[in-house]
Write a protein that holds these residues in place. Structure first.
Motif, PDB file in Angstrom:
ATOM      1  N   UNK A  90      32.485  35.553  44.480  1.00 37.03           N
ATOM      2  CA  UNK A  90      31.038  35.781  44.515  1.00 37.03           C
ATOM      3  C   UNK A  90      30.288  34.538  44.982  1.00 37.03           C
ATOM      4  N   UNK A  91      30.759  33.369  44.583  1.00 34.36           N
ATOM      5  CA  UNK A  91      30.114  32.131  45.009  1.00 34.36           C
ATOM      6  C   UNK A  91      30.239  31.944  46.519  1.00 34.36           C
ATOM      7  N   UNK A  92      31.417  32.253  47.048  1.00 33.67           N
ATOM      8  CA  UNK A  92      31.648  32.099  48.483  1.00 33.67           C
ATOM      9  C   UNK A  92      30.835  33.133  49.262  1.00 33.67           C
ATOM     10  N   UNK A  93      30.730  34.313  48.737  1.00 32.10           N
ATOM     11  CA  UNK A  93      29.904  35.341  49.392  1.00 32.10           C
ATOM     12  C   UNK A  93      28.444  34.906  49.433  1.00 32.10           C
ATOM     13  N   UNK A  94      27.979  34.290  48.359  1.00 34.37           N
ATOM     14  CA  UNK A  94      26.583  33.849  48.312  1.00 34.37           C
ATOM     15  C   UNK A  94      26.318  32.765  49.348  1.00 34.37           C
ATOM     16  N   UNK A 130      45.517  25.959  32.404  1.00 32.97           N
ATOM     17  CA  UNK A 130      45.411  25.505  33.780  1.00 32.97           C
ATOM     18  C   UNK A 130      46.011  26.522  34.746  1.00 32.97           C
ATOM     19  N   UNK A 131      47.198  27.011  34.459  1.00 38.95           N
ATOM     20  CA  UNK A 131      47.864  27.955  35.366  1.00 38.95           C
ATOM     21  C   UNK A 131      47.050  29.234  35.503  1.00 38.95           C
ATOM     22  N   UNK A 132      46.455  29.701  34.412  1.00 41.32           N
ATOM     23  CA  UNK A 132      45.617  30.903  34.483  1.00 41.32           C
ATOM     24  C   UNK A 132      44.431  30.683  35.420  1.00 41.32           C
ATOM     25  N   UNK A 133      43.748  29.545  35.265  1.00 38.09           N
ATOM     26  CA  UNK A 133      42.609  29.237  36.140  1.00 38.09           C
ATOM     27  C   UNK A 133      43.061  29.051  37.585  1.00 38.09           C
ATOM     28  N   UNK A 134      44.195  28.397  37.761  1.00 43.29           N
ATOM     29  CA  UNK A 134      44.726  28.155  39.107  1.00 43.29           C
ATOM     30  C   UNK A 134      45.021  29.468  39.826  1.00 43.29           C
ATOM     31  N   UNK A 135      45.680  30.372  39.145  1.00 42.27           N
ATOM     32  CA  UNK A 135      46.043  31.648  39.766  1.00 42.27           C
ATOM     33  C   UNK A 135      44.798  32.467  40.107  1.00 42.27           C
ATOM     34  N   UNK A 136      43.822  32.492  39.184  1.00 41.51           N
ATOM     35  CA  UNK A 136      42.587  33.240  39.439  1.00 41.51           C
ATOM     36  C   UNK A 136      41.832  32.657  40.637  1.00 41.51           C
ATOM     37  N   UNK A 137      41.773  31.342  40.695  1.00 37.91           N
ATOM     38  CA  UNK A 137      41.054  30.689  41.796  1.00 37.91           C
ATOM     39  C   UNK A 137      41.745  30.938  43.129  1.00 37.91           C
ATOM     40  N   UNK A 138      43.055  30.800  43.174  1.00 36.28           N
ATOM     41  CA  UNK A 138      43.774  31.025  44.427  1.00 36.28           C
ATOM     42  C   UNK A 138      43.644  32.484  44.870  1.00 36.28           C
ATOM     43  N   UNK A 139      43.598  33.414  43.929  1.00 37.86           N
ATOM     44  CA  UNK A 139      43.390  34.824  44.277  1.00 37.86           C
ATOM     45  C   UNK A 139      42.009  35.019  44.897  1.00 37.86           C
ATOM     46  N   UNK A 140      40.999  34.339  44.339  1.00 33.93           N
ATOM     47  CA  UNK A 140      39.644  34.426  44.891  1.00 33.93           C
ATOM     48  C   UNK A 140      39.589  33.789  46.270  1.00 33.93           C
ATOM     49  N   UNK A 141      40.270  32.667  46.445  1.00 40.00           N
ATOM     50  CA  UNK A 141      40.298  32.003  47.752  1.00 40.00           C
ATOM     51  C   UNK A 141      40.945  32.906  48.803  1.00 40.00           C
ATOM     52  N   UNK A 142      42.047  33.548  48.445  1.00 43.67           N
ATOM     53  CA  UNK A 142      42.723  34.442  49.403  1.00 43.67           C
ATOM     54  C   UNK A 142      41.836  35.626  49.762  1.00 43.67           C
ATOM     55  N   UNK A 143      41.126  36.151  48.763  1.00 46.69           N
ATOM     56  CA  UNK A 143      40.210  37.263  49.028  1.00 46.69           C
ATOM     57  C   UNK A 143      39.094  36.844  49.978  1.00 46.69           C
ATOM     58  N   UNK A 144      38.559  35.654  49.768  1.00 44.04           N
ATOM     59  CA  UNK A 144      37.490  35.152  50.634  1.00 44.04           C
ATOM     60  C   UNK A 144      37.981  34.965  52.060  1.00 44.04           C
ATOM     61  N   UNK A 145      39.206  34.479  52.219  1.00 42.32           N
ATOM     62  CA  UNK A 145      39.774  34.320  53.558  1.00 42.32           C
ATOM     63  C   UNK A 145      39.916  35.655  54.268  1.00 42.32           C
ATOM     64  N   UNK A 187      35.815  35.161  58.483  1.00 40.01           N
ATOM     65  CA  UNK A 187      36.516  34.371  59.500  1.00 40.01           C
ATOM     66  C   UNK A 187      36.161  32.892  59.407  1.00 40.01           C
ATOM     67  N   UNK A 188      35.051  32.560  58.764  1.00 39.04           N
ATOM     68  CA  UNK A 188      34.609  31.167  58.668  1.00 39.04           C
ATOM     69  C   UNK A 188      35.081  30.486  57.385  1.00 39.04           C
ATOM     70  N   UNK A 189      36.065  31.090  56.716  1.00 43.57           N
ATOM     71  CA  UNK A 189      36.649  30.524  55.499  1.00 43.57           C
ATOM     72  C   UNK A 189      38.136  30.296  55.737  1.00 43.57           C
ATOM     73  N   UNK A 190      38.608  29.101  55.404  1.00 42.62           N
ATOM     74  CA  UNK A 190      40.026  28.800  55.618  1.00 42.62           C
ATOM     75  C   UNK A 190      40.509  27.811  54.563  1.00 42.62           C
TER      76      UNK A 190
END
Length: 286
Positions: free
Chosen positions: A134-138, A183-198, A202-205
Protein backbone atom coordinates in the motif's frame (compact mmCIF):
# COMPACT_ATOMS: atom_id res chain seq x y z
CA UNK A 1 38.50 -2.42 -7.13
CA UNK A 2 38.94 1.15 -5.90
CA UNK A 3 41.11 2.28 -8.78
CA UNK A 4 38.72 0.60 -11.21
CA UNK A 5 35.78 2.65 -9.94
CA UNK A 6 37.65 5.93 -10.22
CA UNK A 7 38.94 5.06 -13.69
CA UNK A 8 35.49 3.99 -14.90
CA UNK A 9 33.83 7.27 -13.94
CA UNK A 10 36.67 9.42 -15.20
CA UNK A 11 37.11 7.77 -18.61
CA UNK A 12 33.55 7.10 -19.73
CA UNK A 13 30.70 9.52 -20.10
CA UNK A 14 27.06 9.50 -21.01
CA UNK A 15 26.12 12.32 -23.35
CA UNK A 16 22.42 11.76 -22.81
CA UNK A 17 21.50 13.18 -19.42
CA UNK A 18 18.59 10.97 -18.42
CA UNK A 19 18.21 12.62 -15.02
CA UNK A 20 16.51 15.65 -16.54
CA UNK A 21 13.32 13.80 -17.43
CA UNK A 22 12.72 11.60 -14.40
CA UNK A 23 10.82 12.08 -11.18
CA UNK A 24 11.83 11.31 -7.58
CA UNK A 25 13.83 8.25 -6.57
CA UNK A 26 12.72 6.33 -3.50
CA UNK A 27 15.02 3.77 -1.84
CA UNK A 28 13.12 1.39 0.43
CA UNK A 29 14.53 -1.41 2.52
CA UNK A 30 15.05 -2.94 5.95
CA UNK A 31 16.60 -1.76 9.17
CA UNK A 32 20.31 -2.62 8.84
CA UNK A 33 19.55 -3.48 5.24
CA UNK A 34 21.95 -1.15 3.41
CA UNK A 35 19.72 1.86 2.76
CA UNK A 36 22.24 4.31 4.23
CA UNK A 37 25.05 2.87 2.13
CA UNK A 38 22.97 3.18 -1.05
CA UNK A 39 21.86 6.70 -0.08
CA UNK A 40 25.49 7.79 0.27
CA UNK A 41 26.46 6.16 -3.03
CA UNK A 42 23.63 7.83 -4.96
CA UNK A 43 24.48 11.19 -3.44
CA UNK A 44 27.81 11.00 -5.25
CA UNK A 45 25.81 12.17 -8.28
CA UNK A 46 25.57 15.91 -8.81
CA UNK A 47 22.09 15.49 -10.28
CA UNK A 48 20.19 14.16 -7.26
CA UNK A 49 19.91 14.37 -3.49
CA UNK A 50 18.58 11.42 -1.52
CA UNK A 51 17.29 12.47 1.89
CA UNK A 52 17.44 10.27 4.97
CA UNK A 53 14.60 8.67 6.88
CA UNK A 54 11.59 10.64 8.11
CA UNK A 55 9.95 8.08 10.39
CA UNK A 56 7.43 6.85 7.86
CA UNK A 57 5.29 9.99 8.04
CA UNK A 58 3.91 9.43 4.54
CA UNK A 59 1.71 6.74 6.03
CA UNK A 60 -0.26 9.51 7.71
CA UNK A 61 -0.56 11.29 4.36
CA UNK A 62 -1.81 8.02 2.85
CA UNK A 63 -4.35 7.53 5.62
CA UNK A 64 -5.60 11.09 5.15
CA UNK A 65 -5.75 10.57 1.38
CA UNK A 66 -7.71 7.31 1.78
CA UNK A 67 -10.09 8.91 4.28
CA UNK A 68 -10.75 11.89 2.02
CA UNK A 69 -11.43 9.60 -0.93
CA UNK A 70 -13.78 7.40 1.11
CA UNK A 71 -16.22 10.06 2.24
CA UNK A 72 -19.10 11.18 -0.01
CA UNK A 73 -18.52 14.76 -1.10
CA UNK A 74 -19.52 17.35 -3.64
CA UNK A 75 -16.96 19.74 -5.06
CA UNK A 76 -18.10 23.34 -5.20
CA UNK A 77 -16.28 26.18 -6.93
CA UNK A 78 -15.51 28.75 -4.26
CA UNK A 79 -16.71 31.50 -6.61
CA UNK A 80 -20.15 29.93 -6.61
CA UNK A 81 -20.50 30.59 -2.90
CA UNK A 82 -21.10 34.27 -3.66
CA UNK A 83 -23.51 33.61 -6.49
CA UNK A 84 -26.62 35.73 -6.40
CA UNK A 85 -29.62 33.86 -5.13
CA UNK A 86 -27.69 31.10 -3.35
CA UNK A 87 -29.81 29.74 -0.54
CA UNK A 88 -28.01 29.71 2.80
CA UNK A 89 -30.21 26.86 3.96
CA UNK A 90 -29.36 24.62 0.97
CA UNK A 91 -27.88 21.23 1.87
CA UNK A 92 -24.11 21.71 2.10
CA UNK A 93 -22.86 19.17 4.61
CA UNK A 94 -20.50 17.45 2.14
CA UNK A 95 -19.41 20.40 0.05
CA UNK A 96 -15.65 20.54 -0.49
CA UNK A 97 -13.26 22.86 -2.28
CA UNK A 98 -11.26 19.91 -3.68
CA UNK A 99 -12.06 16.66 -5.40
CA UNK A 100 -9.90 13.54 -5.03
CA UNK A 101 -7.57 14.41 -7.92
CA UNK A 102 -6.99 17.94 -6.66
CA UNK A 103 -6.33 16.65 -3.15
CA UNK A 104 -3.70 14.26 -4.56
CA UNK A 105 -2.11 17.12 -6.51
CA UNK A 106 -1.94 19.29 -3.38
CA UNK A 107 -0.21 16.51 -1.45
CA UNK A 108 2.24 16.04 -4.33
CA UNK A 109 3.06 19.76 -4.43
CA UNK A 110 3.51 19.87 -0.67
CA UNK A 111 5.93 16.91 -0.61
CA UNK A 112 7.84 18.18 -3.63
CA UNK A 113 8.31 21.56 -1.96
CA UNK A 114 9.40 19.87 1.27
CA UNK A 115 12.02 17.59 -0.29
CA UNK A 116 13.26 19.51 -3.35
CA UNK A 117 16.87 20.77 -3.31
CA UNK A 118 17.49 24.05 -5.22
CA UNK A 119 20.76 23.05 -6.91
CA UNK A 120 19.70 19.48 -7.76
CA UNK A 121 17.56 18.38 -10.68
CA UNK A 122 15.97 15.57 -8.73
CA UNK A 123 15.28 14.51 -5.19
CA UNK A 124 14.37 11.38 -3.31
CA UNK A 125 14.61 9.71 0.07
CA UNK A 126 15.51 6.43 1.68
CA UNK A 127 13.19 4.86 4.23
CA UNK A 128 12.97 1.66 6.30
CA UNK A 129 9.35 2.07 7.38
CA UNK A 130 7.52 1.48 4.08
CA UNK A 131 7.18 -2.30 3.89
CA UNK A 132 3.61 -2.66 2.66
CA UNK A 133 2.51 -2.72 -0.94
CA UNK A 134 0.00 0.00 0.00
CA UNK A 135 2.86 2.38 0.74
CA UNK A 136 4.44 1.72 -2.65
CA UNK A 137 1.10 2.17 -4.40
CA UNK A 138 0.66 5.52 -2.67
CA UNK A 139 4.08 6.73 -3.81
CA UNK A 140 3.17 5.75 -7.36
CA UNK A 141 -0.19 7.49 -7.08
CA UNK A 142 1.51 10.72 -6.05
CA UNK A 143 4.50 10.45 -8.40
CA UNK A 144 3.76 8.30 -11.47
CA UNK A 145 7.15 9.25 -12.93
CA UNK A 146 9.12 8.12 -9.88
CA UNK A 147 11.52 5.21 -9.56
CA UNK A 148 11.37 2.94 -6.51
CA UNK A 149 14.43 0.84 -5.67
CA UNK A 150 13.73 -1.95 -3.18
CA UNK A 151 16.82 -3.21 -1.37
CA UNK A 152 17.48 -6.78 -0.34
CA UNK A 153 20.26 -7.98 1.92
CA UNK A 154 21.09 -11.51 3.04
CA UNK A 155 18.63 -12.06 5.92
CA UNK A 156 21.14 -13.81 8.20
CA UNK A 157 23.68 -11.01 7.88
CA UNK A 158 20.94 -8.43 8.29
CA UNK A 159 19.60 -10.02 11.48
CA UNK A 160 23.07 -10.33 13.01
CA UNK A 161 23.72 -6.67 12.26
CA UNK A 162 20.37 -5.72 13.77
CA UNK A 163 20.70 -7.93 16.82
CA UNK A 164 24.17 -6.81 17.85
CA UNK A 165 23.87 -3.08 17.15
CA UNK A 166 23.99 -1.11 20.39
CA UNK A 167 20.46 0.33 20.21
CA UNK A 168 18.81 -3.10 19.88
CA UNK A 169 18.94 -3.86 23.59
CA UNK A 170 15.23 -4.63 23.66
CA UNK A 171 15.72 -7.30 20.98
CA UNK A 172 18.53 -8.93 22.93
CA UNK A 173 16.41 -8.73 26.06
CA UNK A 174 13.75 -10.91 24.40
CA UNK A 175 16.32 -13.54 23.56
CA UNK A 176 17.66 -14.59 20.18
CA UNK A 177 15.01 -17.26 19.54
CA UNK A 178 12.02 -14.93 19.93
CA UNK A 179 13.84 -12.14 18.11
CA UNK A 180 14.72 -14.50 15.24
CA UNK A 181 11.11 -15.60 14.76
CA UNK A 182 9.86 -12.02 14.82
CA UNK A 183 12.49 -10.91 12.34
CA UNK A 184 11.86 -13.76 9.90
CA UNK A 185 8.11 -13.11 9.97
CA UNK A 186 8.63 -9.42 9.14
CA UNK A 187 11.24 -10.29 6.52
CA UNK A 188 8.98 -12.73 4.71
CA UNK A 189 6.00 -10.34 4.77
CA UNK A 190 8.12 -7.48 3.44
CA UNK A 191 9.69 -9.52 0.65
CA UNK A 192 6.20 -10.72 -0.37
CA UNK A 193 5.05 -7.09 -0.55
CA UNK A 194 8.15 -6.13 -2.55
CA UNK A 195 7.53 -8.95 -5.05
CA UNK A 196 3.89 -7.90 -5.40
CA UNK A 197 4.92 -4.30 -6.06
CA UNK A 198 7.38 -5.43 -8.74
CA UNK A 199 4.60 -7.34 -10.47
CA UNK A 200 2.31 -4.31 -10.42
CA UNK A 201 4.72 -1.56 -11.47
CA UNK A 202 7.39 -1.35 -14.15
CA UNK A 203 9.10 1.47 -12.22
CA UNK A 204 9.76 -0.73 -9.17
CA UNK A 205 12.76 -3.04 -8.98
CA UNK A 206 14.69 -4.96 -6.32
CA UNK A 207 18.46 -4.71 -5.95
CA UNK A 208 20.82 -6.79 -3.85
CA UNK A 209 22.96 -4.63 -1.60
CA UNK A 210 25.90 -7.02 -1.92
CA UNK A 211 25.88 -6.59 -5.71
CA UNK A 212 25.75 -2.80 -5.41
CA UNK A 213 28.73 -2.81 -3.08
CA UNK A 214 30.76 -5.27 -5.16
CA UNK A 215 31.89 -2.70 -7.70
CA UNK A 216 31.02 -0.73 -10.80
CA UNK A 217 28.80 -3.26 -12.56
CA UNK A 218 26.41 -3.79 -9.67
CA UNK A 219 26.16 -0.11 -8.86
CA UNK A 220 25.54 0.91 -12.47
CA UNK A 221 22.54 -1.43 -12.65
CA UNK A 222 20.97 0.71 -9.92
CA UNK A 223 22.11 3.98 -11.51
CA UNK A 224 20.74 2.96 -14.91
CA UNK A 225 17.39 1.99 -13.36
CA UNK A 226 17.28 5.33 -11.58
CA UNK A 227 18.06 7.17 -14.82
CA UNK A 228 21.18 8.80 -13.39
CA UNK A 229 23.78 9.76 -15.98
CA UNK A 230 27.14 8.11 -15.51
CA UNK A 231 29.06 11.32 -16.06
CA UNK A 232 27.19 12.94 -13.17
CA UNK A 233 28.99 10.82 -10.57
CA UNK A 234 32.09 11.76 -8.64
CA UNK A 235 34.10 8.56 -9.05
CA UNK A 236 36.52 9.36 -6.24
CA UNK A 237 33.70 9.97 -3.74
CA UNK A 238 31.87 6.82 -4.85
CA UNK A 239 35.08 4.84 -4.46
CA UNK A 240 35.31 5.95 -0.83
CA UNK A 241 31.64 5.17 -0.15
CA UNK A 242 31.88 1.62 -1.49
CA UNK A 243 35.03 1.02 0.57
CA UNK A 244 33.46 2.20 3.84
CA UNK A 245 31.24 0.16 6.14
CA UNK A 246 28.45 2.32 7.52
CA UNK A 247 27.73 1.95 11.22
CA UNK A 248 28.98 -1.63 11.41
CA UNK A 249 27.69 -3.71 14.30
CA UNK A 250 31.02 -5.48 14.59
CA UNK A 251 33.61 -2.88 15.53
CA UNK A 252 35.86 -0.74 13.37
CA UNK A 253 36.27 3.01 13.45
CA UNK A 254 32.55 3.46 12.78
CA UNK A 255 31.41 0.44 14.75
CA UNK A 256 28.17 0.83 16.68
CA UNK A 257 27.96 -2.69 18.03
CA UNK A 258 28.00 -4.35 21.41
CA UNK A 259 30.75 -6.65 22.58
CA UNK A 260 29.98 -10.21 21.49
CA UNK A 261 32.10 -13.33 21.37
CA UNK A 262 32.42 -15.47 18.26
CA UNK A 263 30.43 -18.17 20.10
CA UNK A 264 27.57 -15.75 20.81
CA UNK A 265 27.47 -14.58 17.20
CA UNK A 266 27.50 -18.17 15.93
CA UNK A 267 24.66 -19.14 18.31
CA UNK A 268 22.48 -16.30 17.03
CA UNK A 269 23.42 -17.14 13.44
CA UNK A 270 22.30 -20.74 13.87
CA UNK A 271 19.05 -19.58 15.45
CA UNK A 272 17.98 -17.35 12.56
CA UNK A 273 19.18 -19.87 9.97
CA UNK A 274 17.01 -22.53 11.63
CA UNK A 275 13.92 -20.30 11.58
CA UNK A 276 14.50 -19.42 7.92
CA UNK A 277 14.93 -23.10 7.01
CA UNK A 278 11.74 -24.08 8.86
CA UNK A 279 9.75 -21.32 7.17
CA UNK A 280 11.08 -22.36 3.74
CA UNK A 281 10.09 -25.99 4.40
CA UNK A 282 6.57 -24.97 5.40
CA UNK A 283 6.24 -22.80 2.32
CA UNK A 284 7.40 -25.66 0.09
CA UNK A 285 4.81 -28.00 1.61
CA UNK A 286 2.07 -25.48 0.93
Amino acid sequence: MKSGIRHFFSQRGDAHDRSASRGPLFVLGFHRGGTTFVQRALNCSRHIHIWGEHGGILRFYRQAFDTFNAIPKRKVDARALKAKGRQVNAWSAMENALDADQYRDEVRRHLSAMFAVPDKRRWGFKEIHYHGVEDIRFLNTLFPDCRIALLHRDPVDMFLSHYFVHWSGAERGRGHEIASRSFVSDYRDTMAAFRQAEREYANVSTFDVADIGAGVQGFMKLADFAGLAQDGFDGSALEDVIATRVGSSFGGTQGKGVEATEAEIEMVRRSVESVLANEAAIEQEE
